[in-house]
Write a protein that holds these residues in place. Structure first.
Motif, PDB file in Angstrom:
ATOM      1  N   ARG A   1       0.802  -1.402  -0.094  1.00 21.10           N
ATOM      2  CA  ARG A   1       0.234   0.009   0.024  1.00 21.10           C
ATOM      3  C   ARG A   1       0.839   1.201   0.004  1.00 21.10           C
ATOM      4  N   LYS A   2       0.299   2.320  -0.536  1.00 21.83           N
ATOM      5  CA  LYS A   2       1.142   3.432  -0.870  1.00 21.83           C
ATOM      6  C   LYS A   2       0.978   4.436   0.196  1.00 21.83           C
ATOM      7  N   GLU A   3       1.572   4.637   1.205  1.00 24.37           N
ATOM      8  CA  GLU A   3       1.273   5.437   2.485  1.00 24.37           C
ATOM      9  C   GLU A   3       1.460   7.006   2.011  1.00 24.37           C
TER      10      GLU A   3
ATOM     11  N   HIS B   1       8.057   2.684  -3.202  1.00 14.76           N
ATOM     12  CA  HIS B   1       6.816   2.022  -3.794  1.00 14.76           C
ATOM     13  C   HIS B   1       6.870   1.156  -4.913  1.00 14.76           C
TER      14      HIS B   1
ATOM     15  N   ARG C   1       6.151  -2.889  -5.686  1.00 15.08           N
ATOM     16  CA  ARG C   1       5.208  -3.189  -6.433  1.00 15.08           C
ATOM     17  C   ARG C   1       5.592  -4.180  -7.654  1.00 15.08           C
TER      18      ARG C   1
ATOM     19  N   VAL D   1      -3.955  -8.398  -0.394  1.00 10.82           N
ATOM     20  CA  VAL D   1      -4.161  -6.967  -0.327  1.00 10.82           C
ATOM     21  C   VAL D   1      -4.888  -6.744   1.063  1.00 10.82           C
TER      22      VAL D   1
ATOM     23  N   HIS E   1      -5.622  -3.901   4.386  1.00 12.76           N
ATOM     24  CA  HIS E   1      -5.856  -2.523   4.619  1.00 12.76           C
ATOM     25  C   HIS E   1      -4.908  -2.239   5.770  1.00 12.76           C
TER      26      HIS E   1
ATOM     27  N   SER F   1      -4.524  -1.096 -10.731  1.00 10.20           N
ATOM     28  CA  SER F   1      -3.521  -2.298 -10.331  1.00 10.20           C
ATOM     29  C   SER F   1      -3.761  -3.381 -11.400  1.00 10.20           C
TER      30      SER F   1
ATOM     31  N   ALA G   1      -9.499  -3.595  -4.274  1.00  8.00           N
ATOM     32  CA  ALA G   1      -8.364  -3.185  -3.744  1.00  8.00           C
ATOM     33  C   ALA G   1      -8.559  -1.985  -3.706  1.00  8.00           C
TER      34      ALA G   1
ATOM     35  N   SER H   1     -10.029   2.604  -3.493  1.00 12.63           N
ATOM     36  CA  SER H   1     -10.272   3.261  -2.325  1.00 12.63           C
ATOM     37  C   SER H   1     -11.732   3.239  -1.866  1.00 12.63           C
TER      38      SER H   1
ATOM     39  N   ALA I   1     -11.557   0.970   1.119  1.00 10.87           N
ATOM     40  CA  ALA I   1     -10.381   1.000   2.077  1.00 10.87           C
ATOM     41  C   ALA I   1     -10.847   1.092   3.598  1.00 10.87           C
TER      42      ALA I   1
ATOM     43  N   SER J   1      -9.779  -8.535   4.185  1.00 12.80           N
ATOM     44  CA  SER J   1      -8.538  -8.454   3.247  1.00 12.80           C
ATOM     45  C   SER J   1      -9.010  -9.317   2.054  1.00 12.80           C
TER      46      SER J   1
END
Length: 799
Positions: free
Chosen positions: A605-607, A615, A619, A637, A639, A770, A781, A783, A786, A791
């Motif tokens: 996940r990109k924080e 990142h 990936r 995947v 959260h 993705s 996956a 938003s 989110a 999962s």
């Protein structure tokens, strides 16, 4: 700028100015040392990088570009320029004589290689060499020599002894004049030193080339590194002892006088062991975990490396010994090794080191080849040594059950040549030194042979060595074809601690019933930092003993889980230290070696505020694993979670939902769900999507029906399993069902590709964020989900 005059017995002498007054004062800038030095840096760096851009698609390492750049910028450039001018002159029938090579060469060398500038060029080049060797050794873990034990030692010794013996027998082919000179080559000792250069393997060169070929962290790459380290250190030690003994015998020293010559080495050992090593470890202890090493410490260490070079030149046999030994003692990796590589490596490696190749190229003049037969003979002599080296490596490698092809690749890898050999040939050919051994044409033959062998070896290795396809095990490596009572082998790869709790829940559910054994290989992927070599560390030996020295908290959690499920689940912890771009090699190699059925790769996940390059690099592991893993792949995947799960709770409950359209990936997802449903604490719901219109029955649909009916039959009396079916006519209906699905599950399992996915992918590929997750996985996956509690596991079946 004022000129300085020095009076002496020979009158007034005007030394060359370092700086130029400028072209506006009728001064030639390149006639002065400093502008000329800057020009030399620009020429070699720009030329070599331009050549590398051309050769990179051909899988040629950067050292080849440096060699070619150095050759082109030497007397070869005026030679080519003369040929071009001559062709132009006669093509257009200009009057007068064609330009002469000697005139163009003299003018060119007087500009680029002026005598007063060569001294600075050589000084800066050898400073770059010393610091480069130091930085390479900082990134080196000497313990890696012990990783392959007797195998690496025998291969390394064989790679030196056999070619040396064969070449010593071939020396008689060359004509010796006056008992001390070999015709067209040089000193009678020249062939001995050339043979030693051919036989030795320089570890930094091998590591750099393997890294560029992305083979550094393969099993054969690690064996090559271990053997090259033993070869390099052993050969250097033998050369030092041989030179020392010869000097003592020539000077007719007594034992006590000879021992005095070793005083420098005794002082060096005392300084390194009792001063430098405690100081380096003190710096590490003073740096907080994850903190930044103070700039003053970096500066002092680099000054110490320079001082070691001066000490070696004054008291030892060669100027690079002190920096090398100092670098080997430096703690590799973070924090100190990483800080040195990140903040002090660029200038010596990228700016100063290329000057070595420029200095080497200024002696390469093809017009000096006045004995063509001897020239060709020396080239063939060296290639005979390279061939003998390959055969010498293949024999013990085959004895240790390495395939013939991989054994040949190992021999070629140990024939990678570069900086070490070039520095040796430069020393042998330096006509201004009393050590000069090689004539100019022999020097040209040695450099060309060195470069050609590297080109041939790297090309053949890049073409014929595929570590992932060469050892595939035959048979179905899928869950669909796994017998219910057979051992289930799973690789859980992790980049960080974030998905540990979810993976523990997934592993617990995957063990099925108590009659089904399971083995989990926990692979912690760590980015290589401040190291020259990657490594795969097994924390449990064949007897089951655990080495906790290099284990982290991530591994301990899974070991605790193994103890909780003793007799039902076996955990094998591993750590892989490698660059992001080759981490998939570690995963796939472990899959092949352990005959694994499923590998789990968490989706990063990109924080907010995260490094975009890191990142993307993380990936990039997923598509590489999908395309090269010889087993089924599950992309987890998850959260963001708070806290850190320590173990599976005693009151374990797990709710899963399986989305089934059909096709190979959905069948694999359903097979995995069927295994989970055998666990007494798992509740499973299967949602099957059916087309609103009947489809023509084909083999794929028949397999879907058979597997789905088999699932319903197996779990017909299982109250924890439910099956639902829904008919959809278009993509909007399918997406609506997914979006309004209940969100009180722990895990949703879906195939990466669906059988009639033209309905799903219609118009959806353009906005997919993705694509490695497939259409449905990408939706789950997104938003939009989110804040969901579940999962997602996207399953890709190995075909």
């Amino acid at each position: 700028m004022a000129n300085i005059y020095i009076s002496g017995d020979n009158g007034c002498k005007q030394p060359p100015d370092v700086f130029s007054n400028g072209v506006f004062y009728q001064d030639n800038p390149v006639g002065h040392v400093f502008p000329l030095f800057l020009l030399q840096i620009v020429l070699i760096v720009f030329t070599s990088h331009a050549i590398h851009l051309v050769l990179r698609p051909l899988k040629q390492p950067r050292v080849v570009s440096y060699m070619i750049g150095g050759i082109l910028l030497g007397p070869t450039f005026p030679y080519l320029l003369t040929r071009a001018f001559t062709l132009f002159h006669y093509t257009f029938a200009f009057g007068g004589a064609a330009p002469k090579y000697e005139d163009i060469k003299a003018g060119y060398l007087d500009v680029v290689f002026r005598d007063e500038g060569v001294s600075l060029l050589r000084t800066a080049a050898y400073l770059g060499l010393d610091l480069h060797f130091f930085m390479i050794c900082v990134k080196t873990n000497p313990r890696q020599m012990l990783q392959f034990g007797k195998k690496a030692f025998v291969i390394a010794v064989s790679a030196v002894v056999v070619p040396l013996f064969i070449l010593s027998q071939m020396k008689s082919l060359f004509k010796v004049q006056r008992g001390v000179v070999i015709e067209g080559i040089g000193s009678r000792l020249a062939l001995d030193y050339v043979s030693m250069a051919v036989s030795m393997t320089t570890f930094p060169v091998v590591a750099d080339i393997l890294s560029e070929l992305r083979l550094l962290n393969t099993e054969l790459g690690r064996l090559t590194i271990a053997a090259s380290m033993i070869n390099d250190i052993g050969t250097s030690a033998c050369l030092i002892i041989r030179t020392f003994v010869r000097r003592c015998l020539r000077m007719q020293l007594s034992f006590l006088e000879a021992a005095q010559k070793m005083t420098g080495y005794v002082i060096l050992i005392v300084l390194l062991v009792f001063v430098f090593d405690p100081w380096a470890r003190w710096i590490v202890s003073r740096t907080p975990k994850g903190g930044r090493v103070w700039e003053g410490h970096i500066l002092m260490i680099m000054l110490a490396a320079c001082a070691m070079g001066a000490f070696s030149d004054a008291f030892l046999l060669s100027h690079w010994e002190g920096p090398v030994y100092m670098g080997l003692l430096m703690p590799d990796g973070p924090p100190l090794g990483t800080a040195l590589v990140d903040r002090a490596n660029f200038v010596p490696t990228e700016l100063l080191l290329p000057l070595i190749f420029l200095n080497a190229g200024r002696w390469i003049d093809f017009t000096m080849i006045n004995h063509p037969t001897v020239f060709v003979g020396l080239v063939l002599y060296m290639f005979a040594g390279y061939a003998a080296k390959v055969l010498a490596v293949m024999v013990p490698a085959i004895y240790w059950n390495i395939s013939v092809r991989n054994a040949a690749m190992l021999g070629l890898m140990l024939n990678f040549n570069g900086l070490g050999q070039i520095a040796s040939y430069m020393t042998y050919a330096d006509q201004h030194s009393v050590k000069a051994l090689l004539l100019p044409q022999a020097y040209v033959a040695a450099i060309l042979s060195c470069m050609t062998m590297t080109v041939i070896s790297s090309t053949l290795v890049a073409i014929f060595y595929d570590p992932l396809n060469a050892r595939h095990v035959m048979g179905c490596r899928t869950l669909q074809h796994l017998e219910p009572q057979a051992e289930f082998r799973l690789v859980a790869s992790l980049l960080d601690e974030e998905p540990v709790a979810l993976l523990l829940d997934l592993v617990e559910a995957s063990r099925g019933n108590e009659q089904s054994p399971m083995c989990v290989y926990v692979l912690h992927l760590t980015e290589i930092m401040g190291r020259a070599t990657s490594s795969l560390i097994a924390h449990k030996n064949k007897k089951g003993s655990i080495d906790t020295r290099q284990m982290d908290r991530l591994h301990r959690v899974f070991i605790n889980y193994e103890q909780l499920r003793e007799g039902m689940v076996v955990v094998q912890p591993f750590t892989a230290i490698s660059p992001y771009k080759t981490m998939h090699h570690d995963i796939c190699s472990l899959v092949i070696e352990k005959n694994v059925h499923l590998v789990i790769v968490p989706f990063p996940r990109k924080e907010p505020g995260a490094n975009v390059e890191v990142h993307q690099a993380a990936r990039s592991i997923i598509p590489n694993v999908l395309s090269q893993a010889p087993c089924s792949v599950g992309i987890l995947v998850h959260h963001p979670i708070t806290g850190f799960g320590q173990t599976v709770p005693l009151q374990y409950r797990y709710h899963i939902k399986i989305l089934f359209w059909g096709g190979a990936d959905d069948r694999e997802a359903l097979s995995f769900g069927a295994r989970m449903a055998r666990h007494v604490a798992v509740t499973a719901v299967v949602l099957r999507f059916l087309p609103a219109v009947d489809l023509e029955m084909d083999e794929d649909l028949l397999q879907d029906e058979d597997l789905f009916n088999e699932f319903k039959t197996e779990h017909a009396e299982n109250e924890r399993v439910a099956v639902e079916e829904v008919a959809v006519s278009d993509v909007e209906e399918a997406v609506a069902v997914i979006r309004y699905m209940e969100k009180d599950y722990d895990l949703v399992i879906v195939g990466r590709r669906q059988a009639w996915n033209s309905l799903l992918s219609e118009g959806m590929d353009d906005w997919s964020e993705s694509p490695e997750l497939g259409v449905v996985g990408d939706i789950l996956a997104s938003s939009e989900f989110a804040n969901s509690s579940f999962s997602v596991l996207v399953v890709h079946q190995y075909v």
